[in-house]
Write an enzyme that holds these catalytic residues in place. Sequence first.
Site, PDB file in Angstrom:
ATOM      1  N   LYS A 129       0.933  -1.487   0.083  1.00  0.00           N
ATOM      2  CA  LYS A 129      -0.051  -0.544  -0.475  1.00  0.00           C
ATOM      3  C   LYS A 129       1.277   1.179   0.316  1.00  0.00           C
ATOM      4  O   LYS A 129       1.728   1.521   0.751  1.00  0.00           O
ATOM      5  CB  LYS A 129      -0.661  -0.018   0.943  1.00  0.00           C
ATOM      6  CG  LYS A 129      -2.146   1.444   1.222  1.00  0.00           C
ATOM      7  CD  LYS A 129      -2.820   1.357   2.750  1.00  0.00           C
ATOM      8  CE  LYS A 129      -3.725   1.633   2.782  1.00  0.00           C
ATOM      9  NZ  LYS A 129      -3.753   3.593   1.796  1.00  0.00           N
TER      10      LYS A 129
ATOM     11  N   ARG B  71      -8.708  10.118  -6.575  1.00  0.00           N
ATOM     12  CA  ARG B  71     -10.255   9.312  -6.413  1.00  0.00           C
ATOM     13  C   ARG B  71     -11.779  10.105  -5.483  1.00  0.00           C
ATOM     14  O   ARG B  71     -12.764   9.206  -6.541  1.00  0.00           O
ATOM     15  CB  ARG B  71      -9.532   8.889  -5.254  1.00  0.00           C
ATOM     16  CG  ARG B  71      -9.698   8.936  -3.771  1.00  0.00           C
ATOM     17  CD  ARG B  71      -9.645   7.914  -2.978  1.00  0.00           C
ATOM     18  NE  ARG B  71     -10.359   8.275  -1.754  1.00  0.00           N
ATOM     19  CZ  ARG B  71     -10.787   7.787  -0.904  1.00  0.00           C
ATOM     20  NH1 ARG B  71     -10.000   7.335   0.301  1.00  0.00           N
ATOM     21  NH2 ARG B  71     -11.636   7.283  -0.077  1.00  0.00           N
TER      22      ARG B  71
ATOM     23  N   LYS C 105      -7.238  -2.856   3.020  1.00  0.00           N
ATOM     24  CA  LYS C 105      -5.637  -2.381   3.234  1.00  0.00           C
ATOM     25  C   LYS C 105      -5.883  -2.896   5.080  1.00  0.00           C
ATOM     26  O   LYS C 105      -6.298  -2.779   5.979  1.00  0.00           O
ATOM     27  CB  LYS C 105      -5.881  -0.650   3.280  1.00  0.00           C
ATOM     28  CG  LYS C 105      -7.322  -0.269   3.978  1.00  0.00           C
ATOM     29  CD  LYS C 105      -6.922   1.004   4.222  1.00  0.00           C
ATOM     30  CE  LYS C 105      -8.143   1.923   4.563  1.00  0.00           C
ATOM     31  NZ  LYS C 105      -8.787   3.027   3.935  1.00  0.00           N
TER      32      LYS C 105
END
Lengths: 524, 341
Positions: A227, A247, A395
Amino acid sequence: MQAFSNLLEQLYYTSSHNAKAALIIDYLRNTPDPDRGWAIAAIAGTLRFDFFKRNTIKQLILERVDPVLFDLSYDYVGEMSETVAHLWPDSHQHNRPLPSLGELVEQFTHASRQAIPDMLIDHLNSMNAAQRWALIKLGTRGLRVGVSARSVKQILARYGDKPVAEIERLWHGIAPPYIELLAWLEGKAAPPDISNKITFSPVMLSHPLSLEEVLPWQGERWQIEHKFDGIRVQLVIKGAEKALFSRNADDISHTFPDLLEQVSVDAVVDGELLVMHGVDVAPFNDLQQRLNKKKPTKKLMETHPAGLVAYDILELENRSLVDLPLEKRRTYLLDWVKRQNTSRVQLSDILPADSESELRSLHQHASDNLAVEGLMLKRVDSIYTPGRPKGQWFKWKREPKLVDAVIMYAQRGHGKRSSYYSDFTFGAWQGETLLPIGKAYSGFTDEELKKLDNWVRRNSIGRFGPVREVKKELVVEVAFDAVHPSSRHKSGVAMRFPRINRIRWDKPANEADTLENVVGLIET
Amino acid sequence: MHPQEWMSVESPGLYCKPADIYIDPMQPVAQAIVTHGHADHARSGHDTVYASDDTIAIMHTRYGEEMAKNTHGLAMGEIKQFGKKDDPVLISLHPAGHILGSCQVRIEYRHQVLVISGDYKRRPDPTCDLFEILPCDVFITEATFALPVFRHPPIEHEIAKLLSSVAVFPDRCHLIGAYALGKCQRVILGLRNAGYSKPIYLHGALIKLCNLYQSRGIDLGELLPVSDVDDKKLLAGEIVIAPPSALADRWSRSLPKLRTVMASGWMQIRARARQRLVELPLIISDHCDWPELLQTIEEVNPQEVWVTHGREDALVHQSTKMGYTTKALRLIGYDDEDETG
């Protein structure tokens, strides 16, 4: 124009997001096209050019007001548009009908440069101070009424009872005054046709991992990746046109021309934007230098080159891939990355973990690389689903770092928290003095917030405008993701995502951490 | 003799030497003239206070009967002699139009006249007499709103804004931040004049002064303390007035669906209103706006203008341009911020 000015006036003084949305929706209902679409554009910041320059306004006001008085007024008010709005001589022509917003846009779009000052004078003469402010803000595209482009999309979605993802998908393919969009939202027309336009596709998001959700570990079901600690972006290439979106669907192409000019082959690619020196990925602090710079200098682009770590692909050469499982999409992604003639695009590596212990060890070592903040776990059969579907992507961030810091100042929050002291500046010791090292306004429960608020009120020792200085007695455990050197702060450090992890009511202030301890947590 | 020979700025405030008297001193002194009852002008602890009867009543209400050893109420226009018998200083008080009991001070000594405006305004105010133009050699003016950006709308206009908000948001409690002395009563009277006859609810800190106004013959209509309302939900749709400091404080948390309103001349500047999280700013001021300050200087037409507390620079500049010898008097300690605007 009256309706627009009233709307801005009300938005400006309203702090709750819900109330702002209600005001905008009410305006959309009661305002004709194209005015309402232009208003949306003004608020969302999608007007394409300035109607007039700030300098023109300044010239005009200096022809009317003593320059000394103008300077003193500007100093006091602190903002040009409002200073001019108040200083403009009242000509008492308020009964003259004002042009509609649509007419204004029309006039300024088609006026020659020489004609603009006279037109502006005429309009300012027939307006009151609030309307003058609205016109100047509109014309110089400086409108700030606490409604972001993102909120505008959410409000439009609410207005038309459509998912916000739909609006985001359309948004970059349409232009003000949004007549087709509004007609569609009102159920009067089909969605606007954007098939030939560069547009944003809503992204798929992950959930924070709690380990039991992926146990017992079956390695073949998961794709594990680093990540990266950059910003999530979507790269869109369609023929000669290219765009980079955040995003949240903000078009950030102008900030990263160095990356855009290097990439090719029609596609929609999902990835992490970072500063990259060849294959070496730099930490977030380096990317920070590049963010929000609309026109980066050549030098900055050389010292801080932008690159992309690609991890997913939604479309390749006009073929939509979102319905394929991740492992299939990966082969198309490989193909696209191979066809790039630049090292600015890197493929996100797949990391192997055959057992739970290997997985744990990967997590432990993930952040050995400073540009990495943890792991991503994605199901190999996940199809690309906009939003945050359950059980597909996770995540797994690294453990936060902790310091014990002393609360120094407190400020009231916003909205629901406006009567509570909820924003805290905390410091670490340097010898006998405390130096502020960061600010936090989250991490505590509502119950703790009440206690903190109460403590601030009882231990306040000074006031600077809205800020209260407190006795240097309360220690909080602050959690944060990373700390970087910073020349902008007196303490020389800047924290990433600081939040209050625990309130240490018991701990004496002199036992809090020293600045030296904090500096020691900087990773290089 | 030129007033600059006998008026000076000392640490307690403006001082008239031949009369041995201070005007609005910030520290306890032997003899003080107090122009009006705002806390930054009227302090307790002086030996002898000269002021209008209304101002003395206000000071008693705020500080108790012991606020000074002696008090002398002066009628408007009554001349009082100070200093030596053969070299007298003649002092009289005249309406300033600022709040109940507010005065200008006229001082005559050796054939020269100096007028201290105190805080003043020119608009009609039902709680006090209109500002009186006094011919003089030196005119000392305040400068609270002395920038050309300040142009106060008529109070009727601002009250209409408030009432229209009450009509549009009938389920919300409108909480108005207004200074306890002057502004609060002016807002109440503005509402009454606009035909608002429902009870108006008050924060505890405003009650004594409103009672004082009522006892001096100013009818404020029905006022109820918020603390007497057991079920605070009943305040939805009502108007509540509180000191500005209570607007975003714990006190207001119990009120239902708050809409925060503030009545002050400062509300003209957007950022000021937003800083205080005000949703409905009302530009209601007890001071002159810029055009009125300039109009007053022209009408008084003195030899010299001295400018005190506020934005002196702009007024000194403009008054000089208008042909008057002008200087700034740097008086410290007067509160030109939110509270009394």
